[in-house]
Scaffold this motif. Sequence first.
Motif, PDB file in Angstrom:
ATOM      1  N   MET A   1     130.305 126.090  85.942  1.00 34.15           N
ATOM      2  CA  MET A   1     130.896 125.387  87.128  1.00 34.15           C
ATOM      3  C   MET A   1     129.455 125.892  88.124  1.00 34.15           C
ATOM      4  N   LYS A   2     129.369 127.490  88.531  1.00 34.73           N
ATOM      5  CA  LYS A   2     128.999 128.566  89.483  1.00 34.73           C
ATOM      6  C   LYS A   2     127.808 128.254  89.103  1.00 34.73           C
ATOM      7  N   ALA A   3     126.578 127.729  87.687  1.00 41.43           N
ATOM      8  CA  ALA A   3     125.211 127.724  87.090  1.00 41.43           C
ATOM      9  C   ALA A   3     125.472 126.629  87.671  1.00 41.43           C
ATOM     10  N   GLU A   4     126.033 125.475  87.050  1.00 43.43           N
ATOM     11  CA  GLU A   4     125.372 123.777  87.367  1.00 43.43           C
ATOM     12  C   GLU A   4     125.707 123.641  89.060  1.00 43.43           C
ATOM     13  N   LYS A   5     125.963 124.433  89.721  1.00 46.36           N
ATOM     14  CA  LYS A   5     125.609 124.463  91.549  1.00 46.36           C
ATOM     15  C   LYS A   5     125.283 125.325  91.688  1.00 46.36           C
ATOM     16  N   ALA A   6     124.747 126.103  91.306  1.00 46.07           N
ATOM     17  CA  ALA A   6     123.229 127.090  91.644  1.00 46.07           C
ATOM     18  C   ALA A   6     122.112 125.889  90.762  1.00 46.07           C
ATOM     19  N   ALA A   7     121.932 125.590  89.440  1.00 49.26           N
ATOM     20  CA  ALA A   7     121.106 125.069  89.952  1.00 49.26           C
ATOM     21  C   ALA A   7     120.574 123.568  90.182  1.00 49.26           C
ATOM     22  N   LYS A   8     121.536 123.352  90.384  1.00 50.41           N
ATOM     23  CA  LYS A   8     121.158 121.654  91.132  1.00 50.41           C
ATOM     24  C   LYS A   8     120.913 121.986  92.382  1.00 50.41           C
ATOM     25  N   GLU A   9     121.000 123.107  93.169  1.00 53.54           N
ATOM     26  CA  GLU A   9     121.184 122.797  94.169  1.00 53.54           C
ATOM     27  C   GLU A   9     119.292 123.661  94.337  1.00 53.54           C
ATOM     28  N   ALA A  10     119.030 124.184  93.126  1.00 49.79           N
ATOM     29  CA  ALA A  10     117.469 124.615  92.959  1.00 49.79           C
ATOM     30  C   ALA A  10     116.797 123.609  92.389  1.00 49.79           C
ATOM     31  N   GLN A  11     117.645 121.966  92.528  1.00 47.28           N
ATOM     32  CA  GLN A  11     116.968 120.899  92.345  1.00 47.28           C
ATOM     33  C   GLN A  11     116.433 120.402  90.934  1.00 47.28           C
ATOM     34  N   LEU A  12     117.531 121.205  89.749  1.00 45.63           N
ATOM     35  CA  LEU A  12     116.820 121.540  88.114  1.00 45.63           C
ATOM     36  C   LEU A  12     117.587 120.202  88.215  1.00 45.63           C
ATOM     37  N   LYS A  13     117.292 119.872  86.871  1.00 42.70           N
ATOM     38  CA  LYS A  13     117.940 118.416  86.393  1.00 42.70           C
ATOM     39  C   LYS A  13     118.844 119.185  85.425  1.00 42.70           C
ATOM     40  N   VAL A  14     120.899 119.099  85.651  1.00 43.41           N
ATOM     41  CA  VAL A  14     121.024 119.750  84.437  1.00 43.41           C
ATOM     42  C   VAL A  14     122.497 118.854  84.441  1.00 43.41           C
TER      43      VAL A  14
ATOM     44  N   ALA B   1     131.733 128.805  71.025  1.00 42.21           N
ATOM     45  CA  ALA B   1     131.457 130.285  72.227  1.00 42.21           C
ATOM     46  C   ALA B   1     132.746 130.116  73.233  1.00 42.21           C
ATOM     47  N   SER B   2     133.035 131.176  73.865  1.00 40.41           N
ATOM     48  CA  SER B   2     134.638 131.364  74.540  1.00 40.41           C
ATOM     49  C   SER B   2     134.476 130.438  75.164  1.00 40.41           C
ATOM     50  N   CYS B   3     134.223 129.558  76.162  1.00 38.04           N
ATOM     51  CA  CYS B   3     133.560 128.875  77.035  1.00 38.04           C
ATOM     52  C   CYS B   3     134.352 126.936  76.700  1.00 38.04           C
ATOM     53  N   GLY B   4     134.831 126.517  77.159  1.00 43.28           N
ATOM     54  CA  GLY B   4     134.517 124.601  76.605  1.00 43.28           C
ATOM     55  C   GLY B   4     133.700 124.448  77.062  1.00 43.28           C
ATOM     56  N   PHE B   5     133.182 124.664  78.057  1.00 44.59           N
ATOM     57  CA  PHE B   5     131.698 124.182  78.548  1.00 44.59           C
ATOM     58  C   PHE B   5     130.348 124.220  78.632  1.00 44.59           C
ATOM     59  N   SER B   6     129.448 124.029  78.808  1.00 46.48           N
ATOM     60  CA  SER B   6     127.946 124.178  78.452  1.00 46.48           C
ATOM     61  C   SER B   6     126.626 123.441  79.507  1.00 46.48           C
ATOM     62  N   LEU B   7     126.042 123.838  79.544  1.00 46.33           N
ATOM     63  CA  LEU B   7     124.980 123.356  80.583  1.00 46.33           C
ATOM     64  C   LEU B   7     123.023 122.255  79.618  1.00 46.33           C
ATOM     65  N   LYS B   8     123.947 121.060  79.736  1.00 47.26           N
ATOM     66  CA  LYS B   8     122.356 120.567  78.742  1.00 47.26           C
ATOM     67  C   LYS B   8     121.630 120.336  80.112  1.00 47.26           C
ATOM     68  N   TYR B   9     120.410 120.860  79.842  1.00 50.48           N
ATOM     69  CA  TYR B   9     118.386 120.682  80.697  1.00 50.48           C
ATOM     70  C   TYR B   9     117.330 120.429  79.979  1.00 50.48           C
ATOM     71  N   GLU B  10     117.102 119.980  80.875  1.00 53.57           N
ATOM     72  CA  GLU B  10     115.361 120.309  80.093  1.00 53.57           C
ATOM     73  C   GLU B  10     114.668 121.131  79.632  1.00 53.57           C
ATOM     74  N   LEU B  11     114.192 121.096  78.138  1.00 50.37           N
ATOM     75  CA  LEU B  11     113.859 122.777  78.144  1.00 50.37           C
ATOM     76  C   LEU B  11     112.740 122.778  78.807  1.00 50.37           C
ATOM     77  N   SER B  12     111.870 121.753  80.057  1.00 52.95           N
ATOM     78  CA  SER B  12     110.788 121.861  80.696  1.00 52.95           C
ATOM     79  C   SER B  12     111.416 123.200  81.949  1.00 52.95           C
ATOM     80  N   ASN B  13     112.202 122.887  81.929  1.00 54.37           N
ATOM     81  CA  ASN B  13     112.622 123.775  83.137  1.00 54.37           C
ATOM     82  C   ASN B  13     113.546 124.982  82.531  1.00 54.37           C
ATOM     83  N   GLU B  14     113.446 125.260  81.235  1.00 55.75           N
ATOM     84  CA  GLU B  14     114.278 126.404  81.628  1.00 55.75           C
ATOM     85  C   GLU B  14     113.622 127.906  81.622  1.00 55.75           C
TER      86      GLU B  14
END
Length: 87
Positions: free
Chosen positions: A16-29, A40-53
């Motif tokens: 959730m922290k990662a999603e919030k930070a990425a969206k604030e940086a205007q990255l499409k996630v 993984a330990s967590c049931g949630f992952s973040l999907k992103y465009e490879l151009s934003n990696e």
Amino acid sequence: MQTYGVTLFDSTHEAMKAEKAAKEAQLKVRIIPTPEKIHASCGFSLKYELSNEADLLALFQQMEIQTEGFYHATRDGLKTEYERRKD
């Protein structure tokens, strides 16, 4: 064929922290359920465009966001393959 990136986390809080930070940086996630083929330990992952990696990696490093790895996904029809990103 579609390609995209998937980042795994060890906790829902980090995802959730990662999603919030990425969206604030205007990255499409967006938050997605962790794919069954990747464990993984967590049931949630973040999907992103490879151009934003590179921007995403730099942001997570700057914000000290902990991940369990970055994967490149290739989807062809109903079949999706995942390859762990090599650092």
